[in-house]
Scaffold this motif. Structure first.
Motif, PDB file in Angstrom:
ATOM      1  N   VAL A   1       0.844  -1.208   0.000  1.00 28.38           N
ATOM      2  CA  VAL A   1       0.000   0.000   0.000  1.00 28.38           C
ATOM      3  C   VAL A   1       0.874   1.252   0.000  1.00 28.38           C
ATOM      4  CG1 VAL A   1      -1.721   1.325   1.301  1.00 28.38           C
ATOM      5  CG2 VAL A   1      -1.963  -1.158   1.075  1.00 28.38           C
ATOM      6  N   ILE A   2       1.955   1.224   0.766  1.00 22.87           N
ATOM      7  CA  ILE A   2       2.872   2.367   0.784  1.00 22.87           C
ATOM      8  C   ILE A   2       3.463   2.579  -0.606  1.00 22.87           C
ATOM      9  CG2 ILE A   2       5.070   3.226   1.707  1.00 22.87           C
ATOM     10  CD1 ILE A   2       4.306   1.711   4.347  1.00 22.87           C
ATOM     11  N   GLN A   3       3.803   1.483  -1.301  1.00 19.62           N
ATOM     12  CA  GLN A   3       4.334   1.597  -2.656  1.00 19.62           C
ATOM     13  C   GLN A   3       3.315   2.236  -3.589  1.00 19.62           C
ATOM     14  OE1 GLN A   3       7.261   1.343  -4.038  1.00 19.62           O
ATOM     15  NE2 GLN A   3       6.430   1.753  -6.066  1.00 19.62           N
ATOM     16  N   LEU A   4       2.043   1.884  -3.423  1.00 14.57           N
ATOM     17  CA  LEU A   4       0.999   2.495  -4.245  1.00 14.57           C
ATOM     18  C   LEU A   4       0.794   3.969  -3.896  1.00 14.57           C
ATOM     19  CD1 LEU A   4      -1.682  -0.345  -4.259  1.00 14.57           C
ATOM     20  CD2 LEU A   4      -0.156   0.331  -6.139  1.00 14.57           C
ATOM     21  N   THR A   5       1.176   4.353  -2.688  1.00 16.97           N
ATOM     22  CA  THR A   5       1.013   5.730  -2.227  1.00 16.97           C
ATOM     23  C   THR A   5       2.229   6.584  -2.590  1.00 16.97           C
ATOM     24  OG1 THR A   5      -0.290   4.885  -0.387  1.00 16.97           O
ATOM     25  CG2 THR A   5       0.494   7.135  -0.193  1.00 16.97           C
ATOM     26  N   VAL A   6       3.411   6.004  -2.484  1.00 14.69           N
ATOM     27  CA  VAL A   6       4.659   6.720  -2.771  1.00 14.69           C
ATOM     28  C   VAL A   6       5.454   5.903  -3.790  1.00 14.69           C
ATOM     29  CG1 VAL A   6       6.700   7.824  -1.754  1.00 14.69           C
ATOM     30  CG2 VAL A   6       4.641   7.512  -0.364  1.00 14.69           C
ATOM     31  N   PRO A   7       5.074   5.965  -5.061  1.00 11.49           N
ATOM     32  CA  PRO A   7       5.695   5.100  -6.068  1.00 11.49           C
ATOM     33  C   PRO A   7       7.198   5.304  -6.228  1.00 11.49           C
ATOM     34  CG  PRO A   7       3.748   6.196  -6.967  1.00 11.49           C
ATOM     35  CD  PRO A   7       4.003   6.779  -5.622  1.00 11.49           C
ATOM     36  N   ASP A   8       7.688   6.512  -5.987  1.00 10.99           N
ATOM     37  CA  ASP A   8       9.119   6.773  -6.152  1.00 10.99           C
ATOM     38  C   ASP A   8       9.965   6.178  -5.028  1.00 10.99           C
ATOM     39  OD1 ASP A   8       8.576   8.138  -8.478  1.00 10.99           O
ATOM     40  OD2 ASP A   8       8.579  10.112  -7.518  1.00 10.99           O
ATOM     41  N   GLY A   9       9.338   5.661  -3.999  1.00 12.89           N
ATOM     42  CA  GLY A   9      10.075   5.096  -2.878  1.00 12.89           C
ATOM     43  C   GLY A   9      10.413   3.632  -3.046  1.00 12.89           C
ATOM     44  N   TRP A  10      10.302   3.098  -4.266  1.00 12.03           N
ATOM     45  CA  TRP A  10      10.469   1.664  -4.483  1.00 12.03           C
ATOM     46  C   TRP A  10      11.808   1.108  -4.027  1.00 12.03           C
ATOM     47  CZ3 TRP A  10      14.248  -0.333  -7.481  1.00 12.03           C
ATOM     48  CH2 TRP A  10      14.836   0.499  -8.429  1.00 12.03           C
ATOM     49  N   PRO A  11      12.948   1.843  -4.103  1.00 15.58           N
ATOM     50  CA  PRO A  11      14.193   1.207  -3.622  1.00 15.58           C
ATOM     51  C   PRO A  11      14.123   0.821  -2.132  1.00 15.58           C
ATOM     52  CG  PRO A  11      14.711   3.103  -4.975  1.00 15.58           C
ATOM     53  CD  PRO A  11      13.227   3.148  -4.719  1.00 15.58           C
ATOM     54  N   LEU A  12      13.506   1.648  -1.337  1.00 15.06           N
ATOM     55  CA  LEU A  12      13.338   1.332   0.081  1.00 15.06           C
ATOM     56  C   LEU A  12      12.233   0.303   0.284  1.00 15.06           C
ATOM     57  CD1 LEU A  12      14.190   1.912   2.974  1.00 15.06           C
ATOM     58  CD2 LEU A  12      12.591   3.833   2.979  1.00 15.06           C
ATOM     59  N   HIS A  13      11.150   0.449  -0.437  1.00 18.58           N
ATOM     60  CA  HIS A  13      10.012  -0.465  -0.281  1.00 18.58           C
ATOM     61  C   HIS A  13      10.371  -1.891  -0.675  1.00 18.58           C
ATOM     62  CE1 HIS A  13       7.502   3.403  -1.099  1.00 18.58           C
ATOM     63  NE2 HIS A  13       8.042   3.398   0.110  1.00 18.58           N
ATOM     64  N   ILE A  14      11.196  -2.039  -1.696  1.00 22.79           N
ATOM     65  CA  ILE A  14      11.579  -3.390  -2.114  1.00 22.79           C
ATOM     66  C   ILE A  14      12.464  -4.045  -1.055  1.00 22.79           C
ATOM     67  CG2 ILE A  14      13.666  -2.907  -3.478  1.00 22.79           C
ATOM     68  CD1 ILE A  14      12.413  -4.836  -5.596  1.00 22.79           C
ATOM     69  N   THR A  15      13.222  -3.227  -0.332  1.00 26.26           N
ATOM     70  CA  THR A  15      14.028  -3.754   0.770  1.00 26.26           C
ATOM     71  C   THR A  15      13.119  -4.249   1.886  1.00 26.26           C
ATOM     72  OG1 THR A  15      15.771  -2.178   0.220  1.00 26.26           O
ATOM     73  CG2 THR A  15      15.880  -3.193   2.398  1.00 26.26           C
ATOM     74  N   TRP A  16      12.102  -3.470   2.242  1.00 27.85           N
ATOM     75  CA  TRP A  16      11.153  -3.904   3.272  1.00 27.85           C
ATOM     76  C   TRP A  16      10.445  -5.178   2.837  1.00 27.85           C
ATOM     77  CZ3 TRP A  16       8.374   1.458   3.904  1.00 27.85           C
ATOM     78  CH2 TRP A  16       9.225   2.339   4.571  1.00 27.85           C
ATOM     79  N   ALA A  17      10.036  -5.223   1.563  1.00 26.26           N
ATOM     80  CA  ALA A  17       9.336  -6.410   1.051  1.00 26.26           C
ATOM     81  C   ALA A  17      10.247  -7.637   1.113  1.00 26.26           C
ATOM     82  CB  ALA A  17       8.851  -6.167  -0.377  1.00 26.26           C
ATOM     83  N   ALA A  18      11.504  -7.465   0.753  1.00 29.80           N
ATOM     84  CA  ALA A  18      12.448  -8.587   0.800  1.00 29.80           C
ATOM     85  C   ALA A  18      12.636  -9.081   2.232  1.00 29.80           C
ATOM     86  CB  ALA A  18      13.786  -8.174   0.193  1.00 29.80           C
ATOM     87  N   MET A  19      12.728  -8.157   3.178  1.00 27.64           N
ATOM     88  CA  MET A  19      12.869  -8.567   4.578  1.00 27.64           C
ATOM     89  C   MET A  19      11.624  -9.311   5.047  1.00 27.64           C
ATOM     90  SD  MET A  19      14.962  -5.552   6.573  1.00 27.64           S
ATOM     91  CE  MET A  19      14.065  -4.138   5.995  1.00 27.64           C
ATOM     92  N   ALA A  20      10.452  -8.795   4.725  1.00 33.37           N
ATOM     93  CA  ALA A  20       9.208  -9.454   5.128  1.00 33.37           C
ATOM     94  C   ALA A  20       9.108 -10.842   4.506  1.00 33.37           C
ATOM     95  CB  ALA A  20       7.997  -8.601   4.741  1.00 33.37           C
ATOM     96  N   LEU A  21       9.438 -10.957   3.230  1.00 34.06           N
ATOM     97  CA  LEU A  21       9.383 -12.258   2.561  1.00 34.06           C
ATOM     98  C   LEU A  21      10.398 -13.234   3.163  1.00 34.06           C
ATOM     99  CD1 LEU A  21       8.924 -11.055  -1.116  1.00 34.06           C
ATOM    100  CD2 LEU A  21       7.261 -12.345   0.256  1.00 34.06           C
ATOM    101  N   GLY A  22      11.572 -12.737   3.524  1.00 39.10           N
ATOM    102  CA  GLY A  22      12.576 -13.590   4.170  1.00 39.10           C
ATOM    103  C   GLY A  22      12.086 -14.115   5.509  1.00 39.10           C
ATOM    104  N   ILE A  23      11.470 -13.255   6.290  1.00 39.56           N
ATOM    105  CA  ILE A  23      10.925 -13.670   7.590  1.00 39.56           C
ATOM    106  C   ILE A  23       9.807 -14.687   7.380  1.00 39.56           C
ATOM    107  CG2 ILE A  23       9.641 -12.877   9.617  1.00 39.56           C
ATOM    108  CD1 ILE A  23      11.218 -10.166   9.235  1.00 39.56           C
ATOM    109  N   MET A  24       8.956 -14.434   6.399  1.00 40.35           N
ATOM    110  CA  MET A  24       7.867 -15.370   6.130  1.00 40.35           C
ATOM    111  C   MET A  24       8.407 -16.722   5.657  1.00 40.35           C
ATOM    112  SD  MET A  24       5.308 -12.637   4.318  1.00 40.35           S
ATOM    113  CE  MET A  24       4.298 -13.868   3.544  1.00 40.35           C
ATOM    114  N   ALA A  25       9.466 -16.712   4.855  1.00 38.36           N
ATOM    115  CA  ALA A  25      10.011 -17.955   4.310  1.00 38.36           C
ATOM    116  C   ALA A  25      10.807 -18.749   5.347  1.00 38.36           C
ATOM    117  CB  ALA A  25      10.902 -17.645   3.104  1.00 38.36           C
ATOM    118  N   TRP A  26      11.665 -18.075   6.120  1.00 36.56           N
ATOM    119  CA  TRP A  26      12.580 -18.767   7.023  1.00 36.56           C
ATOM    120  C   TRP A  26      12.128 -18.764   8.474  1.00 36.56           C
ATOM    121  CZ3 TRP A  26      15.593 -15.410   3.524  1.00 36.56           C
ATOM    122  CH2 TRP A  26      15.970 -16.099   2.376  1.00 36.56           C
TER     123      TRP A  26
END
Length: 165
Positions: A124-149
């Protein structure tokens, strides 16, 4: 200590021995758990800081949070941008989630669910602040890592037996 012993401790054998000891320490089962704890804390911090800024007291949302969702923040979807529906409710839910989910992450309680909640917030934050994707993709990667491992062994989930990941 003889010269030979001194040279052995500082020469190639000493360095190789040190490298072997470091490698052995890093390959223990505690290291992944420590890494998972650091990952959980790293993801929790930006959301916690944002959540704290939305409140004036217990269940007392500040005016700035509601103002942001009612006039400043927009959803950048095709054909948009669009206003957030029910900005007061959205501000309350996001502010609550930004406090509760990081606490759960740091404690390692309902860890995968908390990480999933922060992943959804990140989208939702990415949809709100599209230019923030470099930071948002880092948060998404961390969340996915926690969910996976999972939360690791340094987590309440592990100790109470709900998640052995």
């Amino acid at each position: 200590m003889t010269n030979h012993e001194r040279n052995a401790s500082t020469g190639p054998r000493g360095i190789a021995g040190l490298a072997e000891r470091v490698n052995a320490a890093l390959s223990t089962s505690a290291t992944p758990s420590l890494t998972q704890l650091v990952l959980r804390c790293a993801l929790a911090v930006p959301f916690w800081r944002s959540g704290v800024n939305k409140w004036d007291g217990f269940l007392q949302l500040n005016e700035v949070a509601v103002l942001l969702f009612s006039s400043e923040l927009k959803l950048h979807l095709p054909g948009g941008p669009y206003d957030f529906p029910a900005p007061g409710l959205v501000a309350f839910v996001s502010g609550s989630a930004e406090i509760l989910l990081p606490i759960l992450l740091v404690l390692g309680l309902a860890t995968r669910l908390a990480a999933f909640g922060l992943l959804l917030m990140t989208l939702v934050i990415q949809l709100t602040v599209p230019d923030g994707w470099p930071l948002h993709i880092t948060w998404a990667a961390m969340a996915l890592g926690i969910m996976a491992w999972g939360p690791g062994r340094i987590a309440l989930d592990h100790w109470i037996g709900t998640d052995k990941g």
